[in-house]
Scaffold this motif. Structure first.
Motif, short mmCIF file in Angstrom:
data_model
loop_
_atom_site.label_atom_id
_atom_site.label_comp_id
_atom_site.label_asym_id
_atom_site.label_seq_id
_atom_site.Cartn_x
_atom_site.Cartn_y
_atom_site.Cartn_z
N GLU A 213 0.84 -1.20 0.00
CA GLU A 213 0.00 0.00 0.00
C GLU A 213 0.87 1.24 0.00
OE1 GLU A 213 -0.76 -1.07 4.42
OE2 GLU A 213 -2.01 0.71 4.10
N PRO A 244 9.78 -0.41 5.29
CA PRO A 244 9.59 -1.87 5.35
C PRO A 244 8.18 -2.30 5.74
CG PRO A 244 11.63 -1.23 6.46
CD PRO A 244 10.89 0.04 6.16
N ARG A 246 4.18 -1.56 7.81
CA ARG A 246 3.14 -0.56 8.09
C ARG A 246 3.40 0.14 9.43
NH1 ARG A 246 -2.63 -3.05 8.13
NH2 ARG A 246 -2.71 -2.84 5.87
N LYS A 247 3.83 -0.63 10.42
CA LYS A 247 4.00 -0.03 11.75
C LYS A 247 5.07 1.07 11.76
CE LYS A 247 7.42 -3.23 13.57
NZ LYS A 247 7.69 -4.45 14.31
N HIS A 248 5.97 1.06 10.77
CA HIS A 248 7.00 2.10 10.72
C HIS A 248 6.42 3.47 10.41
CE1 HIS A 248 9.85 -1.43 9.91
NE2 HIS A 248 9.98 -1.05 11.16
N LEU A 249 5.20 3.47 9.88
CA LEU A 249 4.52 4.76 9.65
C LEU A 249 4.36 5.52 10.96
CD1 LEU A 249 1.72 3.65 7.19
CD2 LEU A 249 3.55 5.26 6.67
N SER A 250 4.28 4.79 12.08
CA SER A 250 4.08 5.45 13.36
C SER A 250 5.25 6.39 13.66
CB SER A 250 3.93 4.42 14.48
OG SER A 250 5.13 3.73 14.69
#
Lengths: 460, 192
Positions: A213, A244, A246-250
């Motif tokens: 995404e 890498p 999705r959680k890295h968007l945080s």
């Protein structure tokens, strides 16, 4: 854009209007101050920057695998993937997608990559109308200018000038310059565009390898208005936009707008994973020199950039010379280390458009060593013979003077005498140090003479 | 065509593999997340109104929203109050005045609400409407984005967004104007 002119010459044009320079300087410093307040509100700010920098480092070191993973997941999600080696290929892909659907009018949300590729001109030459929907971008588009800042595209324009543009193109009353009224006019004008366009192009702020995404951040909601109403959504991304998981968007969403405008987050952080039923979604993955930059050890960190613009807002040179003086899509300190990678000769002036004060590196949310890279580019550019003749001559002269005490002392004396007795020899337009500055009053003695007088018996 | 050459160039030019950083626990000042959420939401131009049930929410909306306008909802419990959003052409939503949807959770540090596609009814709805209303349970406010992404790390969706306040712009001389292209207002209704 004034072809062939370098940063200093273009900055001089901007500097002709001293009031505007002061106003530009203050406006950007106001944004920088908001960034400071926002970042100081986060107790872990430095840890956040370090984490972001390390994630980006992992991305750079594993880019090949992440891209393959991203492509595979995006394909599974029903998104079409295209690869473009350069600007020309990117533009040709956009045109072919539109042609295939028989579309000759497109709405676009802000994308500096398409500025880098000069997409608008290309599409217009090929019979496709493009309307920029971010308010600032629309304003500069109507004024037939490129954006002067990556986050604040028309930061160089005063509201009265915008009022004149709207009067000419959008029919507002002559002399109307109220931001509320001008924005409402743009809202009505662009709503009609959103409703009638079958194709929308957006940029990409972050693309996620793990899920396929991509995330687009806007305050106005223009990317969403375009994409959700169009049959075809094209997203253009430089490959370095990957992260890498999705959680890295945080981490990155916490840093992006606090660094950019001092907001805690953009109004909309939109996660596009699949096309809506009946819609086509395309992603164009663009190289355009990025893979070469990846191979340049000294400069690869510039690919960590998340395009917040903090380095521009803080840069004393950018604030006083205006974005257009950088004659490249991405202005300011980050643009000055990205552009020479694309064309070292054309952009040889940009790494010199800096004080090397380090403020850019200090505010960078992903800890890019911007001022060190500016310094390194200067050396590469001189070594490759792209520095200007006067600068090379001056440097040679300095080398001679600094390597010989006799010449150094003599030229020091000559300088002091000239400043005292024939000031017109230095206080004139031929001396670049005289611009926007008063020349200093010379001291009575040189430092060496002073030392001899005051520290008798000690060896200087 | 260019795929292989780009990937090959990247493979040759990328530095030696460096590891991802280990998980970090970011700290949140010891304050009430709901209080902080309200404070930040109002700072970014949104409104917050707390109610104890949906009947109270409806009463409140009737008193503050344009009465004659077109009201659309994706919340089944509000079907007596607004037309239920039908799947189909998003252009049909052009004249919506008030849209009422649910949010999954809010984030205290930035006033954002996480909304996925199925809660929107139509992807265009939260953007095309003149006024947006999001219903949020007061127990669903997390402190930081870190906790937010723990909640959505492996969730499936076609489209989703963090929505933080009404549409806005400051492109004209940095003057903040609410209502750029999207909603002119955002009201978060906090329910028990």
């Amino acid at each position: 854009m004034s072809a062939g002119k370098d940063h200093a010459a273009l900055a001089q044009v901007f500097n002709n209007d001293e009031n505007r320079v002061d106003w530009h300087d203050e406006t950007l410093w106001f944004v920088r101050a908001k960034r400071d307040r926002a970042s100081h509100g986060i107790p872990d700010w430095e840890l956040l920057r370090e984490t972001a920098s390390q994630i980006k480092h992992n991305v750079l070191s594993n880019m090949h695998n992440y891209l393959v993973q991203f492509e595979e997941n995006a394909l599974t999600n029903g998104i079409k993937i295209h690869w473009a080696a350069d600007a020309a290929e990117h533009n040709a892909i956009v045109l072919s997608i539109l042609k295939e659907k028989g579309i000759d009018r497109m709405v676009k949300s802000k994308s500096m990559l398409t500025e880098e590729c000069h997409l608008n001109d290309f599409l217009q030459d090929n019979g496709v109308e493009v309307i920029d929907s971010d308010l600032g971008e629309r304003i500069v588009q109507l004024a037939k200018e490129p954006p002067s800042h990556i986050v604040l595209p028309c930061i160089h324009k005063k509201k009265e000038e915008i009022g004149d543009i709207f009067h000419e193109h959008l029919g507002t009353a002559a002399g109307e310059s109220d931001p509320q009224i001008l924005t409402e006019t743009a809202r009505q004008h662009l709503r009609e565009i959103f409703i009638t366009r079958r194709a929308a192009l957006t940029g990409v702020n972050f693309a996620i390898a793990e899920t396929g995404e991509f995330v687009v951040c806007t305050n106005e909601g223009n990317a969403d208005m375009g994409a959700h109403l169009a049959d075809v959504h094209i997203a253009s991304m430089g490959f370095e936009k990957l992260i890498p998981q999705r959680k890295h968007l945080s981490v990155f969403l916490r840093l992006l707008t606090r660094s950019a405008t001092g907001q805690p987050i953009t109004t909309y952080s939109s996660h596009f994973k699949k096309p809506r039923p009946g819609q086509q979604m395309h992603i164009i993955i663009v190289d355009n020199g990025r893979s070469i930059q990846l191979g340049r050890e000294d400069f690869r960190n510039s690919l960590k950039c998340i395009r917040c613009g903090a380095c521009m807002n803080t840069c004393p040179v950018y604030r006083r010379s205006g974005g257009h003086s950088y004659h490249t899509a991405v202005a300011g300190p980050i643009g000055s280390i990205l552009a020479p990678n694309l064309d070292m000769e054309k952009y040889a002036d940009l790494p010199f458009a800096s004080t090397l004060c380090g403020s850019c590196s200090n505010v960078c949310p992903v800890k890019i060593d911007i001022h060190d890279q500016l310094y390194k580019w200067r050396q590469v550019i001189v070594k490759n013979g792209y520095s200007t003749k006067t600068k090379t001559a001056m440097m040679k002269g300095m080398t001679l003077a600094l390597s010989s005490p006799a010449i150094f002392n003599l030229s020091g004396k000559a300088g002091r005498l000239a400043l005292r007795y024939i000031p017109f020899a230095v206080n004139n337009g031929l001396n670049p140090w005289f611009k926007q500055r008063d020349m200093p009053t010379p001291p009575e003695d040189s430092f060496t003479d002073w030392y001899k007088k005051n520290r008798k018996g000690e060896k200087p | 065509m260019s795929r292989e050459s780009i990937l090959n160039a990247i493979k040759q030019n990328q530095p030696e593999l460096s590891p991802l950083p280990t998980e970090v626990d970011f700290c949140f000042e010891d304050i009430n997340p709901v209080e902080k959420f309200k404070q930040v939401l109002e700072f970014i131009g949104g409104k917050l109104h707390a109610v104890s049930n949906y009947a109270e929410a409806k009463e409140y909306l009737d008193s503050v929203m344009p009465p004659a306008g077109q009201w659309i909802t994706a919340v089944p419990e509000f079907q007596d109050h607004a037309a239920f959003v039908e799947p189909g052409d998003p252009h049909l939503l052009e004249n919506v005045d008030v849209a009422i949807i649910k949010g999954h959770f809010g984030v205290a540090e930035n006033g954002a609400v996480w909304v996925t596609e199925e809660l929107m009814g139509a992807r265009a709805l939260p953007f095309i409407t003149q006024h947006l209303v999001i219903l949020l349970n007061k127990n669903n406010v997390v402190p930081l984005m870190q906790q937010a992404y723990q909640l959505i790390a492996d969730k499936e969706y076609g489209y989703a967004a963090f929505i933080a306040g009404p549409s806005k712009t400051a492109d004209i001389e940095q003057s903040l104007v609410i209502g750029a292209h999207g909603p002119r207002s955002l009201t978060v209704i906090l329910t028990d």
